[in-house]
Write a protein that holds these residues in place. Structure first.
Motif, PDB file in Angstrom:
ATOM      1  N   VAL A   1      -6.643  -3.591   1.626  1.00  0.00           N
ATOM      2  CA  VAL A   1      -6.267  -2.706   2.738  1.00  0.00           C
ATOM      3  C   VAL A   1      -6.823  -1.293   2.550  1.00  0.00           C
ATOM      4  O   VAL A   1      -6.749  -0.725   1.464  1.00  0.00           O
ATOM      5  CB  VAL A   1      -4.732  -2.630   2.861  1.00  0.00           C
ATOM      6  CG1 VAL A   1      -4.330  -1.726   4.020  1.00  0.00           C
ATOM      7  CG2 VAL A   1      -4.145  -4.024   3.025  1.00  0.00           C
ATOM      8  N   LYS A   2      -7.371  -0.749   3.627  1.00  0.00           N
ATOM      9  CA  LYS A   2      -7.808   0.651   3.652  1.00  0.00           C
ATOM     10  C   LYS A   2      -7.272   1.273   4.935  1.00  0.00           C
ATOM     11  O   LYS A   2      -7.355   0.672   6.003  1.00  0.00           O
ATOM     12  CB  LYS A   2      -9.329   0.763   3.610  1.00  0.00           C
ATOM     13  CG  LYS A   2      -9.966   0.233   2.332  1.00  0.00           C
ATOM     14  CD  LYS A   2     -11.472   0.377   2.385  1.00  0.00           C
ATOM     15  CE  LYS A   2     -12.103  -0.197   1.116  1.00  0.00           C
ATOM     16  NZ  LYS A   2     -11.908  -1.660   1.013  1.00  0.00           N
ATOM     17  N   VAL A   3      -6.719   2.480   4.810  1.00  0.00           N
ATOM     18  CA  VAL A   3      -6.140   3.175   5.963  1.00  0.00           C
ATOM     19  C   VAL A   3      -6.683   4.601   5.982  1.00  0.00           C
ATOM     20  O   VAL A   3      -6.557   5.326   5.003  1.00  0.00           O
ATOM     21  CB  VAL A   3      -4.595   3.198   5.878  1.00  0.00           C
ATOM     22  CG1 VAL A   3      -4.006   3.884   7.101  1.00  0.00           C
ATOM     23  CG2 VAL A   3      -4.040   1.789   5.725  1.00  0.00           C
TER      24      VAL A   3
ATOM     25  N   VAL B   1      -7.582   1.038  10.394  1.00  0.00           N
ATOM     26  CA  VAL B   1      -7.038   0.133   9.379  1.00  0.00           C
ATOM     27  C   VAL B   1      -8.015  -1.019   9.166  1.00  0.00           C
ATOM     28  O   VAL B   1      -8.455  -1.655  10.122  1.00  0.00           O
ATOM     29  CB  VAL B   1      -5.668  -0.433   9.820  1.00  0.00           C
ATOM     30  CG1 VAL B   1      -5.156  -1.440   8.800  1.00  0.00           C
ATOM     31  CG2 VAL B   1      -4.655   0.694  10.010  1.00  0.00           C
TER      32      VAL B   1
ATOM     33  N   GLN C   1      -0.179   7.582   8.711  1.00  0.00           N
ATOM     34  CA  GLN C   1      -0.915   6.454   8.152  1.00  0.00           C
ATOM     35  C   GLN C   1       0.032   5.314   7.796  1.00  0.00           C
ATOM     36  O   GLN C   1      -0.255   4.142   8.055  1.00  0.00           O
ATOM     37  CB  GLN C   1      -1.705   6.880   6.920  1.00  0.00           C
ATOM     38  CG  GLN C   1      -2.906   7.740   7.212  1.00  0.00           C
ATOM     39  CD  GLN C   1      -3.743   8.019   5.974  1.00  0.00           C
ATOM     40  OE1 GLN C   1      -3.407   7.588   4.870  1.00  0.00           O
ATOM     41  NE2 GLN C   1      -4.838   8.743   6.157  1.00  0.00           N
TER      42      GLN C   1
ATOM     43  N   TRP D   1      -0.100   1.679   9.541  1.00  0.00           N
ATOM     44  CA  TRP D   1      -0.296   0.467   8.741  1.00  0.00           C
ATOM     45  C   TRP D   1       0.861  -0.508   8.961  1.00  0.00           C
ATOM     46  O   TRP D   1       0.656  -1.709   9.082  1.00  0.00           O
ATOM     47  CB  TRP D   1      -0.444   0.813   7.267  1.00  0.00           C
ATOM     48  CG  TRP D   1      -0.314  -0.347   6.312  1.00  0.00           C
ATOM     49  CD1 TRP D   1       0.498  -0.422   5.219  1.00  0.00           C
ATOM     50  CD2 TRP D   1      -1.013  -1.604   6.370  1.00  0.00           C
ATOM     51  NE1 TRP D   1       0.350  -1.631   4.597  1.00  0.00           N
ATOM     52  CE2 TRP D   1      -0.572  -2.378   5.271  1.00  0.00           C
ATOM     53  CE3 TRP D   1      -1.960  -2.152   7.229  1.00  0.00           C
ATOM     54  CZ2 TRP D   1      -1.030  -3.671   5.020  1.00  0.00           C
ATOM     55  CZ3 TRP D   1      -2.429  -3.441   6.987  1.00  0.00           C
ATOM     56  CH2 TRP D   1      -1.976  -4.177   5.901  1.00  0.00           C
ATOM     57  N   ASN D   2       2.059   0.006   9.065  1.00  0.00           N
ATOM     58  CA  ASN D   2       3.216  -0.853   9.317  1.00  0.00           C
ATOM     59  C   ASN D   2       3.060  -1.614  10.635  1.00  0.00           C
ATOM     60  O   ASN D   2       3.317  -2.827  10.709  1.00  0.00           O
ATOM     61  CB  ASN D   2       4.487   0.000   9.359  1.00  0.00           C
ATOM     62  CG  ASN D   2       5.736  -0.832   9.603  1.00  0.00           C
ATOM     63  OD1 ASN D   2       6.121  -1.656   8.784  1.00  0.00           O
ATOM     64  ND2 ASN D   2       6.374  -0.627  10.752  1.00  0.00           N
TER      65      ASN D   2
ATOM     66  N   VAL E   1       0.847  -1.185   0.000  1.00  0.00           N
ATOM     67  CA  VAL E   1       0.000   0.000   0.000  1.00  0.00           C
ATOM     68  C   VAL E   1       0.887   1.242   0.000  1.00  0.00           C
ATOM     69  O   VAL E   1       1.806   1.347   0.813  1.00  0.00           O
ATOM     70  CB  VAL E   1      -0.917   0.029   1.248  1.00  0.00           C
ATOM     71  CG1 VAL E   1      -1.811   1.260   1.208  1.00  0.00           C
ATOM     72  CG2 VAL E   1      -1.762  -1.234   1.319  1.00  0.00           C
TER      73      VAL E   1
ATOM     74  N   ALA F   1       0.189  -2.104  12.237  1.00  0.00           N
ATOM     75  CA  ALA F   1      -0.985  -2.985  12.160  1.00  0.00           C
ATOM     76  C   ALA F   1      -0.547  -4.336  11.588  1.00  0.00           C
ATOM     77  O   ALA F   1      -1.003  -5.395  12.038  1.00  0.00           O
ATOM     78  CB  ALA F   1      -2.067  -2.360  11.288  1.00  0.00           C
ATOM     79  N   GLN F   2       0.369  -4.287  10.612  1.00  0.00           N
ATOM     80  CA  GLN F   2       0.944  -5.525  10.081  1.00  0.00           C
ATOM     81  C   GLN F   2       1.712  -6.269  11.172  1.00  0.00           C
ATOM     82  O   GLN F   2       1.603  -7.495  11.307  1.00  0.00           O
ATOM     83  CB  GLN F   2       1.881  -5.217   8.919  1.00  0.00           C
ATOM     84  CG  GLN F   2       1.198  -4.653   7.689  1.00  0.00           C
ATOM     85  CD  GLN F   2       2.190  -4.302   6.596  1.00  0.00           C
ATOM     86  OE1 GLN F   2       2.842  -5.173   6.027  1.00  0.00           O
ATOM     87  NE2 GLN F   2       2.332  -3.012   6.320  1.00  0.00           N
TER      88      GLN F   2
ATOM     89  N   LEU G   1       1.246   4.983   0.831  1.00  0.00           N
ATOM     90  CA  LEU G   1       0.608   6.002   1.667  1.00  0.00           C
ATOM     91  C   LEU G   1       1.538   7.210   1.785  1.00  0.00           C
ATOM     92  O   LEU G   1       2.666   7.085   2.242  1.00  0.00           O
ATOM     93  CB  LEU G   1       0.306   5.439   3.053  1.00  0.00           C
ATOM     94  CG  LEU G   1      -0.682   4.264   3.104  1.00  0.00           C
ATOM     95  CD1 LEU G   1      -0.642   3.595   4.477  1.00  0.00           C
ATOM     96  CD2 LEU G   1      -2.085   4.725   2.782  1.00  0.00           C
TER      97      LEU G   1
ATOM     98  N   PHE H   1      -8.780  -4.553   6.599  1.00  0.00           N
ATOM     99  CA  PHE H   1      -8.239  -5.444   5.574  1.00  0.00           C
ATOM    100  C   PHE H   1      -8.951  -6.793   5.658  1.00  0.00           C
ATOM    101  O   PHE H   1      -9.729  -7.059   6.584  1.00  0.00           O
ATOM    102  CB  PHE H   1      -6.724  -5.631   5.725  1.00  0.00           C
ATOM    103  CG  PHE H   1      -6.271  -6.099   7.088  1.00  0.00           C
ATOM    104  CD1 PHE H   1      -6.264  -7.454   7.419  1.00  0.00           C
ATOM    105  CD2 PHE H   1      -5.829  -5.197   8.040  1.00  0.00           C
ATOM    106  CE1 PHE H   1      -5.837  -7.882   8.670  1.00  0.00           C
ATOM    107  CE2 PHE H   1      -5.406  -5.611   9.291  1.00  0.00           C
ATOM    108  CZ  PHE H   1      -5.412  -6.960   9.604  1.00  0.00           C
TER     109      PHE H   1
END
Length: 228
Positions: free
Chosen positions: A153-155, A166, A88, A92-93, A81, A95-96, A83, A168
């Motif tokens: 994925v949406k952030v 986040v 954001q 996201w990083n 993704v 969240a992974q 960004l 997904f």
């Protein structure tokens, strides 16, 4: 997911107080999520600080993160993704990393592993969810093997809050349960049970610059919307 034939993916029921924090994510939503609550997170007060990607990268390099080395038979694949917003991207990083930490705890068979604790707020629904997923696998005598894919994925940043939502999907038609003692792989045919939708509220750490932690979470198994 394939392992869910023996261990169902938990649908997290948020408490009434937590549910008050659930709102729509706003622009950029997908019709697949129509009628679904999305996690927005809690207000920490104060205006959101802007940050450049370079400064965030510098801060991230100084974070002493727990190591997570997976065995060669476990592969977690995340959609790439792009960004432009530094917060954001950092959210996201992590969240992974939170998602990885759950699987890592299962692989290690350790419900007290440092990984999920590092990437979730203390005492939060996200931390409780991670611990329960790991403990349920341990109690049942299962680990995992194969590939899990994280897609769609949406952030989105929550307005005026140091919180990023986040969402997904997970596709587990190549991920299987494996008995710890016998190492027998429980292979199953692909089905809707392989698909789950995730909504996670990521909150900026007040103590560690550049670190984001999972706070609220909602996971729904057998997700029709994630099969498309």
């Amino acid at each position: 997911m394939n392992r869910s034939r023996t261990l169902p993916v938990a649908v997290v029921s948020l408490t009434a107080a937590t549910a008050l924090l659930l709102t729509g994510c706003g622009g950029g939503g997908d019709e697949k999520d129509s009628g679904k609550d999305k996690i927005a997170g809690a207000d920490e007060g104060g205006a959101k600080k802007s940050a450049s990607p370079s400064s965030d990268a510098s801060a991230d390099a100084k974070i002493d993160r727990p190591e997570m080395k997976f065995p060669s038979d476990v592969d977690l694949t995340f959609d790439k993704v792009s960004l432009s917003d530094a917060d954001q991207a950092a959210a996201w990083n992590d969240a992974q990393n939170y998602a990885r930490a759950i699987e890592y705890g299962i692989v290690k068979q350790d419900a007290g592993d440092a990984g999920y604790k590092f990437y979730s707020e203390i005492g939060s629904p996200a931390q409780s969810y991670a611990k329960k997923q790991i403990k349920d696998h341990i109690d049942a005598g299962y680990t995992v093997t194969g590939e899990r894919r994280y897609t769609d994925v949406k952030v989105e940043t929550v307005s005026k809050k140091k919180t990023v939502a986040v969402t997904f999907c997970t596709n587990d038609n190549k991920l299987f349960g494996k008995e710890v003692k016998s190492e027998k792989v429980l292979r199953t045919k692909p089905s809707i049970k392989d698909y789950s939708s995730w909504q996670i509220s990521m909150t900026a750490s007040k103590q560690t610059k550049g670190l984001w932690r999972a706070d609220l979470i909602k996971v729904e198994g057998e997700s029709q919307q994630c099969m498309g």
